[in-house]
Write an enzyme that holds these catalytic residues in place. Structure first.
Site, PDB file in Angstrom:
ATOM      1  N   GLU A   1      63.474  32.315  97.643  1.00  0.00           N
ATOM      2  CA  GLU A   1      63.284  33.670  98.085  1.00  0.00           C
ATOM      3  C   GLU A   1      63.753  34.210  99.322  1.00  0.00           C
ATOM      4  O   GLU A   1      64.117  33.485 100.185  1.00  0.00           O
ATOM      5  CB  GLU A   1      61.805  33.782  97.969  1.00  0.00           C
ATOM      6  CG  GLU A   1      60.961  35.120  98.537  1.00  0.00           C
ATOM      7  CD  GLU A   1      61.346  36.105  97.361  1.00  0.00           C
ATOM      8  OE1 GLU A   1      62.549  36.672  97.240  1.00  0.00           O
ATOM      9  OE2 GLU A   1      60.371  36.748  96.896  1.00  0.00           O
ATOM     10  N   ASP A   2      64.245  35.459  99.233  1.00  0.00           N
ATOM     11  CA  ASP A   2      64.664  35.849 100.490  1.00  0.00           C
ATOM     12  C   ASP A   2      63.737  36.279 101.607  1.00  0.00           C
ATOM     13  O   ASP A   2      63.933  35.692 102.848  1.00  0.00           O
ATOM     14  CB  ASP A   2      65.500  37.418 100.447  1.00  0.00           C
ATOM     15  CG  ASP A   2      64.816  38.324  99.833  1.00  0.00           C
ATOM     16  OD1 ASP A   2      63.447  38.234  99.549  1.00  0.00           O
ATOM     17  OD2 ASP A   2      65.196  39.736  99.497  1.00  0.00           O
TER      18      ASP A   2
ATOM     19  N   ASP B   1      56.756  38.556 102.424  1.00  0.00           N
ATOM     20  CA  ASP B   1      56.007  39.716 103.408  1.00  0.00           C
ATOM     21  C   ASP B   1      54.551  39.612 102.981  1.00  0.00           C
ATOM     22  O   ASP B   1      53.658  38.818 103.651  1.00  0.00           O
ATOM     23  CB  ASP B   1      56.620  40.957 103.127  1.00  0.00           C
ATOM     24  CG  ASP B   1      56.562  42.014 104.216  1.00  0.00           C
ATOM     25  OD1 ASP B   1      56.000  41.805 105.204  1.00  0.00           O
ATOM     26  OD2 ASP B   1      56.380  43.267 103.532  1.00  0.00           O
TER      27      ASP B   1
ATOM     28  N   PHE C   1      61.595  45.904 110.023  1.00  0.00           N
ATOM     29  CA  PHE C   1      62.330  45.913 108.742  1.00  0.00           C
ATOM     30  C   PHE C   1      63.716  45.254 109.018  1.00  0.00           C
ATOM     31  O   PHE C   1      64.169  45.937 109.843  1.00  0.00           O
ATOM     32  CB  PHE C   1      62.346  47.341 108.086  1.00  0.00           C
ATOM     33  CG  PHE C   1      62.683  47.401 106.601  1.00  0.00           C
ATOM     34  CD1 PHE C   1      61.708  46.971 105.838  1.00  0.00           C
ATOM     35  CD2 PHE C   1      63.859  47.679 106.403  1.00  0.00           C
ATOM     36  CE1 PHE C   1      62.083  46.890 104.241  1.00  0.00           C
ATOM     37  CE2 PHE C   1      64.312  47.499 104.852  1.00  0.00           C
ATOM     38  CZ  PHE C   1      63.377  47.173 104.026  1.00  0.00           C
TER      39      PHE C   1
ATOM     40  N   ARG D   1      73.272  44.538 102.096  1.00  0.00           N
ATOM     41  CA  ARG D   1      73.156  43.236 101.488  1.00  0.00           C
ATOM     42  C   ARG D   1      74.177  42.232 101.763  1.00  0.00           C
ATOM     43  O   ARG D   1      73.972  40.923 101.884  1.00  0.00           O
ATOM     44  CB  ARG D   1      72.839  43.202  99.828  1.00  0.00           C
ATOM     45  CG  ARG D   1      71.620  43.752  99.286  1.00  0.00           C
ATOM     46  CD  ARG D   1      71.384  43.508  97.924  1.00  0.00           C
ATOM     47  NE  ARG D   1      70.536  44.418  97.104  1.00  0.00           N
ATOM     48  CZ  ARG D   1      69.243  44.164  97.076  1.00  0.00           C
ATOM     49  NH1 ARG D   1      68.539  43.097  97.563  1.00  0.00           N
ATOM     50  NH2 ARG D   1      68.358  44.977  96.487  1.00  0.00           N
TER      51      ARG D   1
HETATM   52  P1  IMP Z   1      56.091  40.870  99.568  1.00  0.00           P
HETATM   53  O1  IMP Z   1      55.732  40.865  97.928  1.00  0.00           O
HETATM   54  O2  IMP Z   1      55.413  41.967 100.305  1.00  0.00           O
HETATM   55  O3  IMP Z   1      55.967  39.445  99.904  1.00  0.00           O
HETATM   56  O4  IMP Z   1      57.672  41.318  99.549  1.00  0.00           O
HETATM   57  C1  IMP Z   1      58.584  40.673  98.732  1.00  0.00           C
HETATM   58  C2  IMP Z   1      59.722  41.396  99.034  1.00  0.00           C
HETATM   59  O5  IMP Z   1      59.835  42.804  99.711  1.00  0.00           O
HETATM   60  C3  IMP Z   1      61.029  40.807  99.131  1.00  0.00           C
HETATM   61  O6  IMP Z   1      61.389  39.886  98.408  1.00  0.00           O
HETATM   62  C4  IMP Z   1      62.016  41.851  99.889  1.00  0.00           C
HETATM   63  O7  IMP Z   1      62.536  42.409  98.683  1.00  0.00           O
HETATM   64  C5  IMP Z   1      61.118  43.145 100.333  1.00  0.00           C
HETATM   65  N1  IMP Z   1      61.036  42.883 101.831  1.00  0.00           N
HETATM   66  C6  IMP Z   1      59.961  42.558 102.534  1.00  0.00           C
HETATM   67  N2  IMP Z   1      60.236  42.910 103.775  1.00  0.00           N
HETATM   68  C7  IMP Z   1      61.337  43.128 103.741  1.00  0.00           C
HETATM   69  C8  IMP Z   1      62.458  43.467 105.090  1.00  0.00           C
HETATM   70  O8  IMP Z   1      61.854  43.578 106.187  1.00  0.00           O
HETATM   71  N3  IMP Z   1      63.453  43.836 104.999  1.00  0.00           N
HETATM   72  C9  IMP Z   1      64.081  43.949 103.272  1.00  0.00           C
HETATM   73  N4  IMP Z   1      63.328  43.738 102.264  1.00  0.00           N
HETATM   74  C10 IMP Z   1      61.767  43.353 102.503  1.00  0.00           C
END
Ligand code: IMP
Length: 188
Positions: free
Chosen positions: A105-106, A109, A159, A172
């Site tokens: 995963e990238d 959050d 962010f 990206r």
């Molecule tokens: P989560 O479901 O809130 O954990 O979010 C996961 C997804 O939100 C990641 O796979 C990213 O695509 C996006 N995301 C969350 N924080 C960031 C950030 O700081 N920059 C860019 N994308 C983010």
């Protein structure tokens, strides 16, 4: 693109160094008892599109063990839907039953996206299921998710973009991870 970045949090060199370390650690772990597949098939590395693509490409080249790889894409609830609504846009091509699976995963959050993917894969009864994320924002978690390997903890609640991470699909392709200048962030 670089002039849109306020400051660099993780340089290209730092990222490459950390990816090498992660690759070595993951290789070691799966060599030393981490594999549970009763048929001994290669580790299946599952990249989550689109954000994990650069990390995935670098990480797999630092894995010194036999692997297969595949991709999944899920819709982000950020696009106007609620956190419960994570839809699978592209599923895996291969079956994961009784295989060792590592999700790449990238960023984790709130944890909603990963929780959805973990549930979806767990239902297919893999032999083992682990998670490797390049970035983690543990202080933002809304649901608890197990994360086995973390590249970097984002030190503050900002962010970030670059190295696969986007803002409105841009940035990206930056080789580093940085913080956008506020003037380039438009409220939806
Ligand atoms: P989560 O479901 O809130 O954990 O979010 C996961 C997804 O939100 C990641 O796979 C990213 O695509 C996006 N995301 C969350 N924080 C960031 C950030 O700081 N920059 C860019 N994308 C983010």
């Amino acid at each position: 693109m670089r002039e849109h970045i306020e400051r660099v949090l993780f340089s290209a060199e730092e990222i490459q160094r950390r990816v090498r370390e992660l690759g070595a650690q993951i290789s070691r772990d799966y060599r030393n008892g981490g594999k549970k597949d009763p048929f001994g098939r290669p580790l299946l590395v599952v990249g989550l599109l689109k954000g994990a693509l650069p990390f995935m490409a670098d990480l797999i080249r630092n894995l010194d063990i036999p692997i297969h790889y595949d991709f999944m894409a899920v819709s982000s609830y950020r696009n106007g839907t609620s956190p419960g609504e994570v839809r699978v846009l592209k599923d895996l091509d291969c079956a994961v039953g009784r295989r060792d699976v590592l999700i790449v995963e990238d960023i984790v959050d709130t944890g909603h996206t990963l929780r959805h993917i973990l549930r979806s894969l767990q239902a297919r009864e893999p032999a083992s299921l682990k998670v490797c994320t390049l970035l983690d924002k543990p202080y933002r978690r809304e649901v608890a998710v197990p994360v086995d390997y973390v590249g970097f903890v984002v030190p503050e609640n900002v962010f970030v973009v670059g190295y696969g991470l986007d803002y409105a699909e841009l940035y990206r392709n930056l080789p580093f991870i940085g913080v956008l200048k506020p003037e380039y962030i438009r409220e939806a």
